[in-house]
Motif scaffolding. Structure first.
Motif, PDB file in Angstrom:
ATOM      1  N   ARG A   2       0.795  -1.169   0.113  1.00  0.00           N
ATOM      2  CA  ARG A   2       0.008   0.163   0.005  1.00  0.00           C
ATOM      3  C   ARG A   2       0.946   1.465  -0.028  1.00  0.00           C
ATOM      4  O   ARG A   2       1.929   1.422   0.660  1.00  0.00           O
ATOM      5  CB  ARG A   2      -0.801   0.140   1.190  1.00  0.00           C
ATOM      6  CG  ARG A   2      -1.842  -1.303   1.388  1.00  0.00           C
ATOM      7  CD  ARG A   2      -2.713  -1.132   2.517  1.00  0.00           C
ATOM      8  NE  ARG A   2      -1.870  -1.473   3.771  1.00  0.00           N
ATOM      9  CZ  ARG A   2      -1.674  -0.279   4.771  1.00  0.00           C
ATOM     10  NH1 ARG A   2      -2.661   0.645   4.713  1.00  0.00           N
ATOM     11  NH2 ARG A   2      -1.126  -0.638   5.698  1.00  0.00           N
ATOM     12  N   ALA A   4       0.626   5.923  -0.546  1.00  0.00           N
ATOM     13  CA  ALA A   4      -0.091   7.187  -0.938  1.00  0.00           C
ATOM     14  C   ALA A   4      -0.019   7.528  -2.358  1.00  0.00           C
ATOM     15  O   ALA A   4       1.138   7.670  -2.699  1.00  0.00           O
ATOM     16  CB  ALA A   4       0.016   8.238   0.157  1.00  0.00           C
ATOM     17  N   GLU A  17      -5.117   5.768  -1.551  1.00  0.00           N
ATOM     18  CA  GLU A  17      -4.673   4.538  -1.030  1.00  0.00           C
ATOM     19  C   GLU A  17      -4.532   3.912  -2.251  1.00  0.00           C
ATOM     20  O   GLU A  17      -5.590   3.217  -2.682  1.00  0.00           O
ATOM     21  CB  GLU A  17      -4.802   4.132   0.081  1.00  0.00           C
ATOM     22  CG  GLU A  17      -4.017   2.841   0.667  1.00  0.00           C
ATOM     23  CD  GLU A  17      -4.640   2.171   1.900  1.00  0.00           C
ATOM     24  OE1 GLU A  17      -5.213   1.066   1.634  1.00  0.00           O
ATOM     25  OE2 GLU A  17      -4.343   2.453   2.932  1.00  0.00           O
ATOM     26  N   LEU A 294      -3.069   5.602   6.692  1.00  0.00           N
ATOM     27  CA  LEU A 294      -2.905   5.827   5.255  1.00  0.00           C
ATOM     28  C   LEU A 294      -4.083   5.887   4.130  1.00  0.00           C
ATOM     29  O   LEU A 294      -3.932   6.846   3.344  1.00  0.00           O
ATOM     30  CB  LEU A 294      -2.039   4.702   4.444  1.00  0.00           C
ATOM     31  CG  LEU A 294      -1.294   4.678   3.385  1.00  0.00           C
ATOM     32  CD1 LEU A 294      -0.309   5.991   3.256  1.00  0.00           C
ATOM     33  CD2 LEU A 294      -0.607   3.538   2.753  1.00  0.00           C
TER      34      LEU A 294
END
Length: 322
Positions: A2, A4, A17, A294
């Motif tokens: 994962r 950003a 995300e 996140l």
């Protein structure tokens, strides 16, 4: 993993995300599982496209990443890495790039140091970008000495709050400028005096040996508050008048010692290690405005962009792979 991401320049809403490949490491790298990263002004400017004057105006290379610092745990090291073992708690930064708001980062050992013992790894992220910037500004650029008078503009923010604490640790008389509702907070950080910037202009203030500017507007007025041998350090510029602001900083060289000092941060191991020492000594403490996951990276950027933040907005990253 994962991470950003954003696919176009714009407001906080462009952030999301997503998933990217987990980084491979070379012989000289360490793989760090990220616990947290802070949100910083440069990332807001980059996401909005404000850095294209410096990095090129052609919109290529999307999706782009965000995040410049990290706290976390080493999970793997390359064959040439010595002195760092898996399991080490570390903090550090990426070398002049974005991408730490992700589950893993691959970095060279010179880009991090052992994190301070007894400090939560998420909260510790609030000290990284602001702390290394404040140390560079006050210790290296201004050479702040005990007994000198220090003015910190933006004293409750991510850099300013650490600068107030650091100024006190260096033995200076510290004055902070902040919003009215943050004045008690700034005094609690160690400021000897705190004033509401809305009601106290530069002309209302006494002379200072050192001015640390984390705001970027009205620099000329605050430079005039310097003593004969005073030093001013600016860690930002007026994003609404970027070229004029940068030009004024450059032109201030005609004032010699009383010029405005500016720098582009790229902290390394030594600076992170000094930050660890100061934190473990009790001279610095983390100041966290809020912690968001996140998945809420857009909300984290929006919080900083809205203003009024005390300390740092953090993004908590640790979790399972995706």
């Amino acid at each position: 993993m994962r991470a950003a991401l954003y696919d176009r320049y714009g407001g906080p809403e462009v952030l999301y995300e997503g998933t990217v490949p987990r980084p491979d490491i070379g012989p000289g790298d360490a793989l760090v599982r990220v616990h947290a990263a802070s949100v910083n002004g440069g990332e807001l400017l980059g996401r909005a496209g404000g850095l294209r004057l410096l990095t090129g105006a052609i919109e290529r290379g999307f999706p782009k990443r965000t995040g410049i610092d990290f706290t976390g745990e080493v999970v793997e090291v390359g064959s040439d890495v010595v002195g760092v073992e898996p399991g080490a708690r570390v903090w550090g930064g990426l070398p002049r790039t974005f991408g730490s708001a992700a589950e893993y980062v691959a970095v060279r050992p010179r880009q991090f140091a052992l994190a301070p013992t007894g400090t939560d790894l998420v909260e510790a992220a609030s000290l990284l970008a602001g702390g290394t910037t404040a140390i560079t500004a006050l210790r290296d650029k201004a050479r702040l000495a005990p007994g000198e008078r220090l003015l910190v503009r933006g004293a409750s923010g991510g850099v300013g709050n650490v600068a107030v604490q650091l100024g006190r640790a260096y033995g200076a008389h510290v004055t902070g400028l902040a919003r009215a509702d943050n004045l008690d907070f700034v005094r609690d950080l160690g400021a000897d005096e705190a004033f509401d910037y809305a009601n106290t202009g530069a002309a209302d203030l006494p002379p200072f040996d050192v001015v640390l500017d984390t705001v970027g507007t009205g620099m000329a007025a605050y430079r005039r508050r310097l003593t004969r041998n005073g030093r001013m350090v600016s860690v930002t510029f007026d994003s609404e008048r970027m070229l004029a602001s940068l030009s004024y900083i450059a032109a201030s060289a005609v004032f010699g010692r009383r010029r405005i000092r500016a720098f582009s941060g790229n902290p390394g191991h030594g600076l992170f290690a000094e930050l660890t020492r100061l934190t473990e000594s009790g001279a610095l403490r983390p100041v966290v405005d809020r912690v968001l996951p996140l998945a809420d990276i857009a909300q984290a950027h929006r919080a900083l962009e809205t203003g009024g933040v005390r300390g740092k907005v953090l993004v908590s990253v640790a979790g399972t792979d995706a």
